[in-house]
Design a protein around this motif. Structure first.
Motif, PDB file in Angstrom:
ATOM      1  N   HIS A  76       0.881  -1.252  -0.021  1.00  0.00           N
ATOM      2  CA  HIS A  76      -0.032   0.155   0.201  1.00  0.00           C
ATOM      3  C   HIS A  76       0.723   1.083   0.251  1.00  0.00           C
ATOM      4  O   HIS A  76       0.489   2.310  -0.699  1.00  0.00           O
ATOM      5  N   ALA A  77       2.009   1.299   0.650  1.00  0.00           N
ATOM      6  CA  ALA A  77       2.976   2.319   0.900  1.00  0.00           C
ATOM      7  C   ALA A  77       3.564   2.681  -0.490  1.00  0.00           C
ATOM      8  O   ALA A  77       3.453   3.890  -0.876  1.00  0.00           O
ATOM      9  N   LEU A  78       3.926   1.502  -1.153  1.00  0.00           N
ATOM     10  CA  LEU A  78       4.685   1.803  -2.569  1.00  0.00           C
ATOM     11  C   LEU A  78       3.682   2.175  -3.483  1.00  0.00           C
ATOM     12  O   LEU A  78       3.918   3.095  -4.535  1.00  0.00           O
ATOM     13  N   ARG A  79       2.503   1.763  -3.556  1.00  0.00           N
ATOM     14  CA  ARG A  79       1.387   2.104  -4.481  1.00  0.00           C
ATOM     15  C   ARG A  79       1.122   3.599  -4.074  1.00  0.00           C
ATOM     16  O   ARG A  79       0.509   4.201  -5.102  1.00  0.00           O
ATOM     17  N   THR A  80       1.037   3.922  -3.003  1.00  0.00           N
ATOM     18  CA  THR A  80       0.785   5.374  -2.728  1.00  0.00           C
ATOM     19  C   THR A  80       1.776   6.410  -3.072  1.00  0.00           C
ATOM     20  O   THR A  80       1.571   7.726  -3.635  1.00  0.00           O
ATOM     21  N   VAL A  81       3.155   5.979  -3.029  1.00  0.00           N
ATOM     22  CA  VAL A  81       4.328   6.951  -3.467  1.00  0.00           C
ATOM     23  C   VAL A  81       4.552   6.836  -4.970  1.00  0.00           C
ATOM     24  O   VAL A  81       4.833   7.828  -5.444  1.00  0.00           O
ATOM     25  N   LEU A  82       4.533   5.481  -5.415  1.00  0.00           N
ATOM     26  CA  LEU A  82       4.771   5.378  -6.824  1.00  0.00           C
ATOM     27  C   LEU A  82       3.541   4.603  -7.468  1.00  0.00           C
ATOM     28  O   LEU A  82       3.318   3.647  -7.751  1.00  0.00           O
TER      29      LEU A  82
END
Length: 776
Positions: free
Chosen positions: A762-768
């Motif tokens: 979820h964090a990676l999809r939010t930033v990238l």
């Protein structure tokens, strides 16, 4: 200083010279003392220039250890010396008149007739050229009793031939061994036999291109798919010198070599073959750019200005660059062909620029005096100086003492101690290594001063313009690694390593430079600043070993072999660090500008109005206050259902990140939710605070890179050792590795359940956003 004299077929001879002001006539006397060659017979060449008396080494820019070619003019007696000074034009005129007045007497041959089609051996490269016999005469140089008889021996005859490519009549006379009947019988490649001599089309310089026709003796016929190659002996030159182990690809017809049939034994069919020309054989391309296509415009074989090939009789060739120009295309146009040498506009020289015949004009290299930022990009600024020693020089550099230290790596390159501005090893795999830089770039490096263990290069993925990266592959014994292995006194270089033992001093010398980066690993032997030359070392042994990264690393044990004391020994000479020209002045100006800017900011600071009624009261600086909710002061925001550990709450970097405008609340919540990777996210946020959003995103892609597929982890799994991989990549790694170890640190993961880290996803999809679209 000294230079080297090179004579064809003999080893180089070193000749000491007083200085660059030595004149050429003085140098000729030195050559006579060394090689016993009369100065009048010496032809000295350097850099394509003929050295003439009256000029010095400085005029020709001859440097230390440069090579001067010596060609010896023919003749050692007085008569030959007198003949050598005769005017060249008179000699040519005499030879021309003599050729014109040679009386040729017609004769008959028992093997050939006038009009026979033959192949003529070229007098330069030995290729066979198509031609025709136009006359048979007696050789005027041979006088025998048979001259008065109607028939003569074939060796006493000359055959005047006309080449098919020559438009005008030629005066080419050949002997019987230089001609043979024209080849017209083709041979299929399947009918070739070992030991057979045939005629093939071959280009010695470009084997894959068409060339001329040579004799070839077949040793082997190789087939690769639909292509054939011949391996054997080719005969080159006027004397048909054999060149063994020649590989010639077949890209044209193969002809059988015809034998001459005596005139009285010829049949009607043979007479027809010798009179009717067969199809013309293919020849080497004159222009590889247009492939000799007359319909294609080309600046190489046509006019360099209009690229046209029309009116070839009106094209002038430059005597310098050999380019062609239409006389009408020139500005101004040329109406008549020049009588003497002609140069094109780009090659035409200004007489004022010429210093001396054969000598280049010397110009001092200009250096910029602009305010260069010496603190950045010093590996790319370019050299302002050049070492006079050749690049392949082994051993110490003259004028460079042990202990000398330079501020920047580019200065070390300029001094000649270590020429590459970035690479740690300078060498060639066929010669050896000349120098290395010890900077502690590999975790397996070990430094004990008088000897150290040095790791080879390679094994890291440096794509994306990266200088350093973790090991991802095994190192190989190639390029620089093989070059350093050649310095060991063990032959040959072996994939299993080598140990010189007690003979380690017989190896090639290696110049060693220690960098200030070694301070964090071995401070007792490293310089506190810059790069220091520590003398000559020898390679004792080299061997492959599995390093701390888990991959194979080539290691080299080097031991000091220098008469000068080491810089850390008592009594060693101490040298002040060398800075680039203008560095200290630039730093002083930068510091003064910084102080001036700080002073201007203090003057422009706004003042708080005084509460005193007196206008003379001193003002107070204006301060900005911020309202903070007492209930939530110092506490980070929590997202529903997320448990944040105490150590994560204490992170000052993430507390400060709450006030960053570019990080949205969703990004902050997603980052905090990934508790397993909070240290990596902490570093990413720190990068954002210092450099901005762009560098923050790039750092995230590097921190969460799967080392197996070299992409940002898709469906990431966080292992117990806190490394992140793609779920599919980790499953494949476990299949090939039954021990189930972490591909990064070799930590045991046999008891681990492979499950995705949803918080990290979820964090990676939010930033990238969209980084894992299309990935499984």
């Amino acid at each position: 200083m000294h230079v080297r004299i090179r004579v064809p077929g003999k080893p180089d001879t070193t000749v000491p010279v007083v200085s660059k002001l030595t004149k050429i006539e003085q140098f000729r006397r030195l050559v006579k003392e060394k090689l016993n060659v009369d100065p009048r017979l010496q032809c000295l060449l350097y850099g394509g220039k003929l050295l003439e008396d009256g000029y010095t080494f400085h005029d020709y820019n001859i440097k230390l250890n440069d090579v001067i070619q010596l060609m010896i003019r023919p003749g050692n007696d007085k008569e030959d010396q007198k003949a050598a000074v005769i005017d060249k034009s008179k000699v040519i005129a005499c030879n021309t008149d003599q050729e014109e007045t040679i009386p040729y007497e017609d004769a008959k041959s028992s093997l050939y007739l006038v009009g026979d089609l033959v192949d003529i051996r070229d007098s330069e490269d030995g290729a066979w050229v198509e031609g025709k016999i136009v006359r048979i005469v007696l050789d005027p140089k041979i006088k025998s009793e048979e001259e008065s008889q109607p028939d003569h021996k074939e060796g006493n005859l000359l055959f005047k031939v006309q080449c098919d490519d020559d438009e005008e009549d030629s005066d080419l006379y050949c002997k019987v061994k230089e001609i043979r009947p024209r080849a017209c019988k083709e041979i299929d490649v399947m009918d070739l036999k070992t030991g057979q001599v045939v005629m093939i089309n071959h280009n010695p310089n470009e084997p894959n291109e068409k060339g001329h026709w040579y004799d070839f003796k077949i040793d082997e016929v190789q087939k690769n798919r639909n292509k054939y190659k011949l391996v054997g002996t080719i005969y080159l030159g006027k004397d048909a010198i054999p060149q063994d182990d020649t590989t010639a690809p077949i890209h044209d017809k193969i002809f059988a070599i015809e034998e001459a049939v005596p005139v009285n034994e010829r049949t009607d069919e043979y007479k027809t073959l010798t009179k009717e020309p067969p199809p013309k054989r293919s020849q080497a391309l004159k222009c590889r750019k247009c492939r000799d296509d007359k319909e294609v415009s080309c600046k190489e074989c046509g006019c360099f200005l209009c690229a046209g090939k029309e009116s070839p009789n009106e094209i002038l060739l430059c005597d310098e660059c050999d380019r062609g120009y239409h006389m009408s295309c020139l500005s101004p146009a040329v109406t008549e062909v020049p009588a003497g040498d002609w140069y094109c506009p780009s090659c035409r020289r200004d007489p004022n620029e010429v210093v001396a015949p054969g000598a280049a004009k010397q110009r001092k290299k200009q250096t910029s005096k602009s305010g260069r930022d010496w603190g950045r990009g010093m590996a790319c600024v370019g050299k302002t100086k050049t070492c006079a020693m050749p690049a392949n020089h082994f051993g110490p550099i003259p004028g460079v003492e042990v202990g000398m230290c330079w501020r920047y790596r580019i200065q070390v390159s300029e001094s000649g101690v270590h020429r590459p501005p970035v690479s740690g090893i300078h060498g060639r795999d066929v010669h050896g290594a000349y120098s290395i830089v010890l900077s502690g770039g590999y975790e397996d490096d070990y430094d004990a001063g008088f000897e150290f263990t040095y790791c080879g290069s390679g094994g890291r993925d440096l794509s994306g313009n990266r200088r350093t990266a973790a090991h991802s592959t095994h190192q190989t014994l190639t390029r620089e690694n093989r070059a350093l292995a050649r310095n060991c006194a063990v032959e040959p270089v072996c994939e299993d390593g080598g140990d010189a033992g007690e003979d380690w001093r017989n190896g090639r010398p290696v110049r060693v430079v220690r960098a200030y980066k070694m301070m964090r690993h071995f401070p007792e032997f490293a310089p506190s600043e810059g790069f220091r030359y520590d003398g000559i070392y020898k390679v004792v042994k080299y061997y492959p070993e599995v390093g701390l990264s888990g991959f194979r690393v080539w290691k080299y044990l080097l031991r000091r072999d220098d008469p000068s004391p080491a810089p850390w020994e008592p009594g060693a000479k101490q040298y002040a660090i060398v800075y680039p020209d203008g560095f200290l002045e630039a730093e002083a100006q930068k510091k003064a500008l910084k102080l001036k800017t700080a002073g201007d900011k203090k003057k422009k600071r706004p003042l708080k109005p005084s509460t005193s009624s007196s206008p003379e009261a001193s003002p107070e600086p204006l301060t900005k206050k911020r309202k903070v909710d007492e209930e939530t002061q110092g506490k980070p925001a929590k997202s529903p259902g997320v448990k944040i550990p105490a150590m994560f709450l204490k992170s000052p970097k993430l507390k400060k990140a709450e006030n960053i405008n570019s990080l949205s609340p969703a990004e902050r919540d997603a980052i905090k939710a990934d508790t397993l990777n909070y240290k990596l996210w902490e570093e990413c946020v720190e990068v954002y605070e210092k450099k901005g959003r762009k560098e923050f995103v790039e750092h995230v892609t590097q921190q969460f890179l799967c080392i197996i597929c070299q992409e940002v982890a898709a469906g990431p799994v966080t292992t117990a050792c806190l490394h992140n991989f793609c779920l599919t990549c980790l499953k494949l790694a476990f299949k090939s590795n039954e021990s189930q170890q972490c591909p990064s640190c070799r930590h045991g993961l046999a008891d681990m359940t492979l499950a995705k880290n949803d918080h990290l996803t979820h964090a990676l999809r939010t930033v990238l956003p969209g980084y894992d679209v299309g990935k499984k």
